[in-house]
Design an enzyme around this catalytic site. Structure first.
Site, mmCIF file in Angstrom:
data_model
loop_
_atom_site.group_PDB
_atom_site.id
_atom_site.type_symbol
_atom_site.label_atom_id
_atom_site.label_comp_id
_atom_site.label_asym_id
_atom_site.label_seq_id
_atom_site.Cartn_x
_atom_site.Cartn_y
_atom_site.Cartn_z
ATOM 1 N N HIS A 205 0.816 -1.215 0.000
ATOM 2 C CA HIS A 205 0.000 0.000 0.000
ATOM 3 C C HIS A 205 0.853 1.269 0.000
ATOM 4 O O HIS A 205 0.329 2.383 0.129
ATOM 5 C CB HIS A 205 -0.908 -0.032 1.245
ATOM 6 C CG HIS A 205 -2.043 0.915 1.215
ATOM 7 N ND1 HIS A 205 -2.256 1.874 2.181
ATOM 8 C CD2 HIS A 205 -3.064 1.057 0.332
ATOM 9 C CE1 HIS A 205 -3.339 2.567 1.907
ATOM 10 N NE2 HIS A 205 -3.851 2.091 0.797
ATOM 11 N N LYS A 207 3.221 4.443 -1.180
ATOM 12 C CA LYS A 207 3.309 5.377 -2.309
ATOM 13 C C LYS A 207 4.609 6.156 -2.158
ATOM 14 O O LYS A 207 4.747 6.988 -1.255
ATOM 15 C CB LYS A 207 2.142 6.360 -2.331
ATOM 16 C CG LYS A 207 0.764 5.728 -2.554
ATOM 17 C CD LYS A 207 0.086 5.406 -1.267
ATOM 18 C CE LYS A 207 -1.328 4.899 -1.508
ATOM 19 N NZ LYS A 207 -1.938 4.332 -0.295
ATOM 20 N N ASP A 212 16.501 10.905 -8.413
ATOM 21 C CA ASP A 212 17.951 11.089 -8.273
ATOM 22 C C ASP A 212 18.427 10.972 -6.824
ATOM 23 O O ASP A 212 19.505 11.471 -6.488
ATOM 24 C CB ASP A 212 18.383 12.448 -8.834
ATOM 25 C CG ASP A 212 18.225 12.519 -10.348
ATOM 26 O OD1 ASP A 212 18.101 11.443 -10.969
ATOM 27 O OD2 ASP A 212 18.206 13.636 -10.903
ATOM 28 N N HIS A 396 -9.273 11.343 1.990
ATOM 29 C CA HIS A 396 -8.433 10.150 1.928
ATOM 30 C C HIS A 396 -7.116 10.354 2.675
ATOM 31 O O HIS A 396 -6.255 9.478 2.681
ATOM 32 C CB HIS A 396 -8.170 9.809 0.453
ATOM 33 C CG HIS A 396 -7.528 8.491 0.211
ATOM 34 N ND1 HIS A 396 -6.217 8.357 -0.218
ATOM 35 C CD2 HIS A 396 -7.996 7.227 0.335
ATOM 36 C CE1 HIS A 396 -5.918 7.081 -0.365
ATOM 37 N NE2 HIS A 396 -6.971 6.365 -0.033
ATOM 38 N N LYS A 398 -4.290 10.644 5.599
ATOM 39 C CA LYS A 398 -3.961 9.838 6.781
ATOM 40 C C LYS A 398 -2.992 10.654 7.639
ATOM 41 O O LYS A 398 -1.815 10.774 7.320
ATOM 42 C CB LYS A 398 -3.305 8.506 6.395
ATOM 43 C CG LYS A 398 -4.135 7.641 5.413
ATOM 44 C CD LYS A 398 -3.653 7.826 4.009
ATOM 45 C CE LYS A 398 -4.134 6.775 3.023
ATOM 46 N NZ LYS A 398 -5.485 6.373 3.061
ATOM 47 N N ASP A 403 -0.867 17.104 20.635
ATOM 48 C CA ASP A 403 -0.354 18.197 21.468
ATOM 49 C C ASP A 403 0.264 19.344 20.675
ATOM 50 O O ASP A 403 1.079 20.103 21.219
ATOM 51 C CB ASP A 403 0.671 17.654 22.466
ATOM 52 C CG ASP A 403 0.091 16.599 23.387
ATOM 53 O OD1 ASP A 403 -1.145 16.467 23.430
ATOM 54 O OD2 ASP A 403 0.877 15.897 24.058
#
Length: 478
Positions: A205, A207, A212, A396, A398, A403
Site C-alpha cells: 500500500h 506510495k 535522483d 483520503h 492519513k 499536542d
C-alpha cells in the site's frame, strides 16, 4: 446420513484449521470463522487462498537494517521532555533514524501534487524510483507513463513497482509497453500469484517517488484522475501528500530498494550500491547530522510496517502517540476500524480530559467499510471523543497530530488492514513549524465537516445496528 456426516466433518475440520492458523490474532479468527460458517467450504477456500503465512515465506523487515541508529544530536533536547518514552519507543521500532528534510511541501489536492511531481520527473538526470498501490489507465496515468518512457529513452534509470490488486485494472499490454520503452516494472503479487501463494490478503500500500536520490514524495495519493477531483461520484478528493529534499530522502530510497529486491529478485548488495555509490548515501553512518536543522530543515523519521514484521511498527506508532498525548489528539483517516488497544487508548485520553477529535469521510467509497466504522463510534462518542464527517467529497488523508508538537503523515489508515496486512510507510514529524501547518490544515478541514451528534446517533434503528455489527465482524478482512 453418510453425506450429512461427511459435510459435518468438513465443516468441523475447516473450523479446526482456522483456529490453529489464526489463534494468535483473534480479530482475524472471528472474521474468518464468520465467513466459514456463513458460506461453508467456499468460505474456507477463500480463507486458504487469502490467509497464507507471510512471515514464514519472506525475509522479515525486522532483519533488513538501514543506517546505524545513534542518539541524534537533533533529538537530544527533545528527549528531556515528558515525551522521552515516546521518542525511545519510536527509535526502537523504526529502521531509520531521524533525519533533516529541506524544502518540505505539503499538498492537500491532487492538481498541485501532480504538477510538481511531473516537473521533478522531467528534471531527473540519473534515476526515478516510483512505487504506487494504484496506477490507473486514464489520462493522468497515460501522461505519467509517456513521461517515464521518454526519460528512459534519455538514459535515466526508471524503476516502477505497482500492486497486483490495487492496479488490477491496469492492462498487461500497458505494462509490456513500459518495459519495451526501457522501464523496469515489477508487479507486487499479481492476482494469480497471490492466489497461488495464498497471499491475496497482503498488499503493498506504499506510495513512494524518489528522483535522483535527492527529492522524495510520499503520502495518500496514487496515480489516477480521481485524486484530482475528477470522480463525480465522490466529489472533491481531499488528500495529503508530502515532498522533501535532503538527507531524509534516504528513508524513502532505502524502503523502495527493499521492496525492489523483494519483487525483482535482484541481489540486495547490487541495490545497496545505489545508496553507497553515485547517489551519495551510505548505510555505514548516521545520516541525520549532515543538514543544518536550525537553518530551515524539518526533522522527520520514516517508519515502515508490513505483515512480515514480528512487531507491527505503525500500529505501535499510533498506540504510542495516543498514550503519550498530554492535551490533544487529532486524527484524519478515510477508514477507521480500530482494534481494542487503539480504541481503549483513545477512550482513556478522552476520559482524562484530552481534546480527542476524529475526522472521517461523510461520503464513503465503500458502504461496507463505513458501516464497520460506524459500529465503533457510539462507544467512543459516549466517552467524550468528537467525531466529524467531511462534507465536500471524499477525504483520503492519513494524519495524526498530538499536542500541537508531533504528527505523522503517510499511507496507513487507522484500521486493522493497515496495521497487520499491508506494507505501509509513515513519517513521524518532529518540527513544530511543520506540525503547526498540518494542524492548521486539520482545522480547515473541520470547517467543512459536520460533527456527529451522539444522541441522534445512539437512537439509530436496530436494523442499522445489525448491519453495522455484520460489517464489524468482517472488518478485519476489508
Amino acid at each position: 446420513m453418510i453425506w450429512l456426516s461427511l459435510v459435518l466433518f468438513l465443516v468441523i475440520l475447516q473450523i479446526f484449521v482456522i483456529l490453529i492458523k489464526e489463534h494468535r490474532e483473534p480479530y482475524k479468527l472471528t472474521a474468518w470463522l464468520f465467513v466459514a460458517l456463513i458460506i461453508p467450504l467456499f468460505g474456507f477456500f477463500i480463507f486458504w487462498m487469502a490467509a497464507g503465512g507471510h512471515r514464514k515465506n519472506m525475509p522479515s523487515e525486522d532483519t533488513v537494517h538501514g543506517p546505524r541508529k545513534t542518539c541524534s544530536p537533533l533529538l537530544q533536547d527533545l528527549q528531556q521532555t515528558p515525551y522521552t518514552r515516546l521518542h525511545r519507543y519510536i527509535h526502537s521500532i523504526s529502521v531509520y533514524p531521524p533525519a533533516a528534510a529541506r524544502n518540505t511541501k505539503i499538498y492537500v489536492d491532487g492538481q498541485s501534487f501532480y504538477d510538481d511531481l511531473l516537473e521533478d520527473l522531467e528534471q531527473a538526470k540519473e534515476h526515478i524510483h516510483m512505487e504506487f498501490y494504484i496506477f490507473r489507465d486514464d489520462a493522468l496515468g497515460h501522461r505519467v507513463a509517456e513521461l517515464l518512457k521518454r526519460k528512459a529513452a534519455e538514459g535515466v534509470v526508471v524503476r516502477c513497482i505497482i500492486d497486483g490488486i490495487g492496479s488490477l485494472s491496469y492492462p498487461k499490454k500497458k505494462i509490456d509497453e513500459l518495459i519495451a520503452g526501457g522501464i523496469e516494472v515489477h508487479v507486487y503479487m499479481p492476482a494469480g500469484m497471490s492466489i497461488l501463494h495464498k497471499r491475496l490478503n497482503y498488499r503493498n500500500h506504499r506510495k513512494i517517488v524518489v528522483c535522483d536520490g535527492r527529492i522524495g514524495y510520499w503520502g495518500g495519493m496514487n496515480v489516477g484522475s480521481e485524486y484530482m477531483g475528477d470522480e463525480t461520484k465522490l466529489g472533491y478528493w481531499r488528500d495529503t501528500q508530502m515532498r522533501i529534499a535532503g538527507d531524509a530522502v534516504y528513508g524513502l530510497q532505502h524502503t523502495f530498494l527493499r521492496d525492489w529486491v523483494q519483487v525483482s529478485g535482484q541481489n540486495w548488495k547490487e541495490s545497496d550500491e545505489l545508496l553507497r555509490g553515485r547517489f551519495g548515501f551510505s548505510g555505514e553512518r548516521p545520516i541525520e547530522g549532515r543538514e543544518n536543522h536550525g537553518l530551515g530543515g524539518n526533522l522527520i523519521q520514516f517508519i515502515t510496517s508490513g505483515p512480515n514484521q514480528a512487531h507491527h511498527a505503525i500500529h505501535a506508532l499510533y498506540y504510542g502517540m495516543f498514550t503519550a498525548a498530554q492535551s490533544s489528539i487529532y486524527v484524519t483517516t478515510p477508514y477507521f476500524i480500530p482494534d481494542d488497544g487503539i480504541k481503549m487508548a483513545l477512550i482513556s485520553a478522552a476520559k482524562s480530559g484530552l481534546d480527542v477529535r476524529i475526522l472521517i469521510p461523510g461520503r464513503p467509497d465503500s458502504r461496507l467499510i463505513k458501516l464497520a466504522t460506524l459500529s465503533h463510534l457510539e462507544e467512543l462518542m459516549r466517552e467524550g471523543v468528537h467525531v466529524y464527517e467531511y462534507q465536500p467529497g471524499f477525504i483520503h488523508a492519513k494524519m495524526i497530530i498530538i499536542d500541537s508538537l508531533y504528527a505523522t503523515v503517510g499511507t496507513a489508515n487507522v484500521d486493522m488492514r493497515s496495521f497487520f496486512s499491508n506494507f505501509e510507510l509513515n513519517a513521524m514529524i518532529y518540527s513544530k513549524s511543520l506540525v503547526k501547518q498540518l494542524e492548521k490544515i486539520f482545522f480547515e478541514d473541520l470547517q467543512h465537516s459536520e460533527e456527529i451528534d451522539y444522541r441522534a446517533f445512539a437512537s439509530r434503528s436496530y436494523w442499522r445496528r445489525m448491519k453495522e455489527a455484520g460489517a464489524r465482524l468482517l472488518s478485519p478482512l476489508l
